[in-house]
Design an enzyme around this catalytic site. Sequence first.
Site, PDB file in Angstrom:
ATOM      1  N   THR A  83      47.965  40.246  45.742  1.00 14.83           N
ATOM      2  CA  THR A  83      49.167  39.968  46.537  1.00 14.83           C
ATOM      3  C   THR A  83      48.970  38.764  47.460  1.00 14.83           C
ATOM      4  O   THR A  83      49.864  37.927  47.595  1.00 14.83           O
ATOM      5  CB  THR A  83      49.571  41.239  47.320  1.00 14.83           C
ATOM      6  OG1 THR A  83      50.014  42.198  46.348  1.00 14.83           O
ATOM      7  CG2 THR A  83      50.683  40.989  48.319  1.00 14.83           C
ATOM      8  N   GLY A 118      47.849  38.652  39.650  1.00 14.47           N
ATOM      9  CA  GLY A 118      46.644  38.715  40.474  1.00 14.47           C
ATOM     10  C   GLY A 118      46.938  39.421  41.780  1.00 14.47           C
ATOM     11  O   GLY A 118      47.878  40.224  41.874  1.00 14.47           O
ATOM     12  N   GLU A 128      53.162  38.858  39.396  1.00  9.12           N
ATOM     13  CA  GLU A 128      52.780  40.262  39.155  1.00  9.12           C
ATOM     14  C   GLU A 128      51.573  40.538  40.035  1.00  9.12           C
ATOM     15  O   GLU A 128      50.498  40.015  39.782  1.00  9.12           O
ATOM     16  CB  GLU A 128      52.407  40.466  37.674  1.00  9.12           C
ATOM     17  CG  GLU A 128      53.508  40.154  36.699  1.00  9.12           C
ATOM     18  CD  GLU A 128      54.645  41.155  36.757  1.00  9.12           C
ATOM     19  OE1 GLU A 128      54.448  42.283  37.268  1.00  9.12           O
ATOM     20  OE2 GLU A 128      55.744  40.808  36.312  1.00  9.12           O
ATOM     21  N   ASN A 141      40.979  41.814  35.160  1.00  9.82           N
ATOM     22  CA  ASN A 141      40.840  43.237  34.799  1.00  9.82           C
ATOM     23  C   ASN A 141      41.143  43.528  33.328  1.00  9.82           C
ATOM     24  O   ASN A 141      40.476  44.338  32.700  1.00  9.82           O
ATOM     25  CB  ASN A 141      41.653  44.128  35.734  1.00  9.82           C
ATOM     26  CG  ASN A 141      43.124  43.847  35.686  1.00  9.82           C
ATOM     27  OD1 ASN A 141      43.546  42.708  35.507  1.00  9.82           O
ATOM     28  ND2 ASN A 141      43.921  44.881  35.831  1.00  9.82           N
ATOM     29  N   CYS A 185      45.995  47.643  37.253  1.00 11.64           N
ATOM     30  CA  CYS A 185      46.968  47.610  38.350  1.00 11.64           C
ATOM     31  C   CYS A 185      47.883  48.831  38.311  1.00 11.64           C
ATOM     32  O   CYS A 185      48.533  49.152  39.299  1.00 11.64           O
ATOM     33  CB  CYS A 185      47.786  46.331  38.256  1.00 11.64           C
ATOM     34  SG  CYS A 185      48.525  46.125  36.629  1.00 11.64           S
ATOM     35  N   THR A 213      46.983  36.181  47.006  1.00  8.48           N
ATOM     36  CA  THR A 213      47.002  34.946  46.203  1.00  8.48           C
ATOM     37  C   THR A 213      48.444  34.624  45.818  1.00  8.48           C
ATOM     38  O   THR A 213      48.873  33.466  45.869  1.00  8.48           O
ATOM     39  CB  THR A 213      46.148  35.103  44.921  1.00  8.48           C
ATOM     40  OG1 THR A 213      44.936  35.755  45.249  1.00  8.48           O
ATOM     41  CG2 THR A 213      45.861  33.774  44.272  1.00  8.48           C
ATOM     42  N   GLU A 218      58.089  40.801  33.565  1.00  6.88           N
ATOM     43  CA  GLU A 218      57.589  40.312  32.287  1.00  6.88           C
ATOM     44  C   GLU A 218      58.074  41.257  31.202  1.00  6.88           C
ATOM     45  O   GLU A 218      58.710  42.265  31.483  1.00  6.88           O
ATOM     46  CB  GLU A 218      56.053  40.246  32.326  1.00  6.88           C
ATOM     47  CG  GLU A 218      55.549  39.270  33.370  1.00  6.88           C
ATOM     48  CD  GLU A 218      54.064  38.965  33.258  1.00  6.88           C
ATOM     49  OE1 GLU A 218      53.274  39.911  33.092  1.00  6.88           O
ATOM     50  OE2 GLU A 218      53.702  37.785  33.336  1.00  6.88           O
TER      51      GLU A 218
HETATM   52  P1  NAD Z   1      43.116  37.003  42.239  1.00  8.46           P
HETATM   53  O1  NAD Z   1      44.415  36.863  42.935  1.00  8.46           O
HETATM   54  O2  NAD Z   1      41.870  36.806  43.039  1.00  8.46           O
HETATM   55  O3  NAD Z   1      42.984  35.989  41.015  1.00  8.46           O
HETATM   56  C1  NAD Z   1      43.922  35.966  39.964  1.00  8.46           C
HETATM   57  C2  NAD Z   1      43.901  34.595  39.319  1.00  8.46           C
HETATM   58  O4  NAD Z   1      44.403  33.649  40.272  1.00  8.46           O
HETATM   59  C3  NAD Z   1      42.525  34.097  38.924  1.00  8.46           C
HETATM   60  O5  NAD Z   1      42.616  33.357  37.729  1.00  8.46           O
HETATM   61  C4  NAD Z   1      42.161  33.182  40.079  1.00  8.46           C
HETATM   62  O6  NAD Z   1      41.215  32.202  39.742  1.00  8.46           O
HETATM   63  C5  NAD Z   1      43.491  32.579  40.409  1.00  8.46           C
HETATM   64  N1  NAD Z   1      43.622  32.053  41.766  1.00  8.46           N
HETATM   65  C6  NAD Z   1      42.986  32.466  42.895  1.00  8.46           C
HETATM   66  N2  NAD Z   1      43.374  31.709  43.946  1.00  8.46           N
HETATM   67  C7  NAD Z   1      44.278  30.820  43.475  1.00  8.46           C
HETATM   68  C8  NAD Z   1      45.035  29.779  44.077  1.00  8.46           C
HETATM   69  N3  NAD Z   1      44.931  29.492  45.367  1.00  8.46           N
HETATM   70  N4  NAD Z   1      45.871  29.072  43.305  1.00  8.46           N
HETATM   71  C9  NAD Z   1      45.999  29.340  41.990  1.00  8.46           C
HETATM   72  N5  NAD Z   1      45.286  30.310  41.359  1.00  8.46           N
HETATM   73  C10 NAD Z   1      44.444  31.040  42.097  1.00  8.46           C
HETATM   74  O7  NAD Z   1      43.142  38.439  41.552  1.00  8.46           O
HETATM   75  P2  NAD Z   1      41.978  39.154  40.756  1.00  8.46           P
HETATM   76  O8  NAD Z   1      40.959  39.638  41.742  1.00  8.46           O
HETATM   77  O9  NAD Z   1      41.549  38.295  39.625  1.00  8.46           O
HETATM   78  O10 NAD Z   1      42.761  40.393  40.116  1.00  8.46           O
HETATM   79  C11 NAD Z   1      42.948  41.608  40.758  1.00  8.46           C
HETATM   80  C12 NAD Z   1      44.348  41.721  41.311  1.00  8.46           C
HETATM   81  O11 NAD Z   1      45.296  41.537  40.263  1.00  8.46           O
HETATM   82  C13 NAD Z   1      44.656  43.092  41.867  1.00  8.46           C
HETATM   83  O12 NAD Z   1      45.329  42.946  43.080  1.00  8.46           O
HETATM   84  C14 NAD Z   1      45.561  43.719  40.820  1.00  8.46           C
HETATM   85  O13 NAD Z   1      46.426  44.714  41.296  1.00  8.46           O
HETATM   86  C15 NAD Z   1      46.304  42.536  40.346  1.00  8.46           C
HETATM   87  N6  NAD Z   1      46.899  42.776  39.035  1.00  8.46           N
HETATM   88  C16 NAD Z   1      48.252  42.935  38.956  1.00  8.46           C
HETATM   89  C17 NAD Z   1      48.845  43.202  37.723  1.00  8.46           C
HETATM   90  C18 NAD Z   1      50.337  43.367  37.592  1.00  8.46           C
HETATM   91  O14 NAD Z   1      50.827  43.347  36.473  1.00  8.46           O
HETATM   92  N7  NAD Z   1      51.079  43.520  38.673  1.00  8.46           N
HETATM   93  C19 NAD Z   1      48.051  43.297  36.586  1.00  8.46           C
HETATM   94  C20 NAD Z   1      46.675  43.137  36.717  1.00  8.46           C
HETATM   95  C21 NAD Z   1      46.101  42.863  37.947  1.00  8.46           C
END
Ligand code: NAD
Length: 480
Positions: free
Chosen positions: A228, A226, A248, A150, A282, A230, A461
């Site tokens: 929750t 990423g 996060e 994002n 997020c 994951t 962070e």
């Molecule tokens: P995602 O969990 O699908 O992917 C995030 C990252 O993790 C990607 O690089 C992905 O390739 C990697 N990944 C996926 N499966 C994995 C595994 N099994 N092992 C290791 N790495 C793996 O999330 P997304 O769709 O890319 O992002 C959206 C999500 O991120 C939303 O839920 C959003 O709320 C969250 N987010 C949270 C924050 C925060 O600061 N809390 C900030 C931005 C986004």
Amino acid sequence: MEKLQNFVNGEYCTPSTGEYIDNFEPATGKVYSLIPNSGEADVQNAVDAAEKAFPIWSEMSSVERSKILIKLSKGIEDRMDEFVQAESRDNGKPLSLAAHVDIPRAVSNFHFFATAIVHYASESHQMEGLGVNYTLRKPIGIVGCISPWNLPLYLFSWKIAPALAAGNCVIAKPSEVTPYTAYLLGKVAQEAGMPPGVLNILHGEGGAVGDAIVKHAKIKAISFTGGTNTGKYIAQTAAPMFKKLSLELGGKNPNIIFADCDFDEMLSTTLRSSFANQGQICLCGSRIFVERPIYERFKEAFVSRVSTTVVAPPNDPKAKLGAVVSKPHMEKVLSYVELAKEEGGTVLTGGERVQMDAPYNEGYYLRPTVIEGLAYDCRTNQEEIFGPVVTITPFDTEEEVLMMANSTQYGLSATLWTSNLKRAHNMANELHAGIVWVNSWLVRDLRTPFGGVKASGVGREGGWEALRFFTEAKNVFIKY
Ligand code: NAD
């Protein structure tokens, strides 16, 4: 078609698998480049390079590391336009957003931690008549940084910068949905004089190269942003290996509006906090609670502004919203609009795809959407949608809105609009959130802790919190 490359041991290289995956341009829905589909062997190569680099980097003085990181920050700034264009094209966000938020904040992140590290001090505790304790804070070693799509470079740098500043070597993986600016970062690291192996950037799927990073025994800490689910999977894998973990995760943030707020300021900020980056931040406030005396006034003014908000290709200067990040994500968001209707909600504006003219006719454009009439505890109001969709709900008392705001599994951020200081303090204290904004939104001071409670994450962070995460404390006691 352009093929992106991994960045390992200071050099760009092809993936060991020889395989590539498609990189789609959200604005057009077309493939415009290919991403390395890296695997375990690439992680091993990166770990080997990082192991060699670690003594050099960790033993370099913090002032020298700082100089290199400042050059890196400056290197991104010097290529501002290239990074802005790349981020907007890769993600679908308006060029203006990439130019004013994403890339400048990535520059600031590197600059902030480059300067923070030279002011970072460790504690000492004297025991009168007995002796003195001092605490060493040493880099962990090789760490993994995994980030989402994002805010691609912004969140990537938010992890990499403190990890490097603290003296660690990094294996970083950007999202496979938005890899481009991370790809460009390798060149900037080379030009900044970063020793080979200190920063390694691997591209590919989460379940393949991401998983291999999490599972590698020599990678001692994982900083992940990423979803929750994951995060849960990563924690299950990494915890038995006793890795340090910073997670996060998702959010479903409340935006609570009291009748005594500054209405105009609240309205314009609420437009941003609902739909900035197509609602894919997020920290966006997707559940809007409005005190009943101003509910109808808010609804009319908000819906009128939302329905005239311009959705356009990201390179159109008029665009307030661009394209959402991918076809599956667009479909997910639309499925939540259907769910909201099934749950008894009324779509006041939006709720559908926007059809653009060629060459943007297959792009992923959604009209910003406002829904009312839903119970606070229905799925639409409990699950993260992460798109341009908000719900509005009236409330009568502080107790009632607190109960509704705190009812989800998440606890990332919350926004409060009121001119009553006592109420602001009380509510801020009671809300389940790691970050509370009063009469504002998305104001970030890089020194402050950033993160969520409950299913929104573990750890913080930002500022010293990040430098503490990326170091191990060792206490030494010396008897007088
Ligand atoms: P995602 O969990 O699908 O992917 C995030 C990252 O993790 C990607 O690089 C992905 O390739 C990697 N990944 C996926 N499966 C994995 C595994 N099994 N092992 C290791 N790495 C793996 O999330 P997304 O769709 O890319 O992002 C959206 C999500 O991120 C939303 O839920 C959003 O709320 C969250 N987010 C949270 C924050 C925060 O600061 N809390 C900030 C931005 C986004």
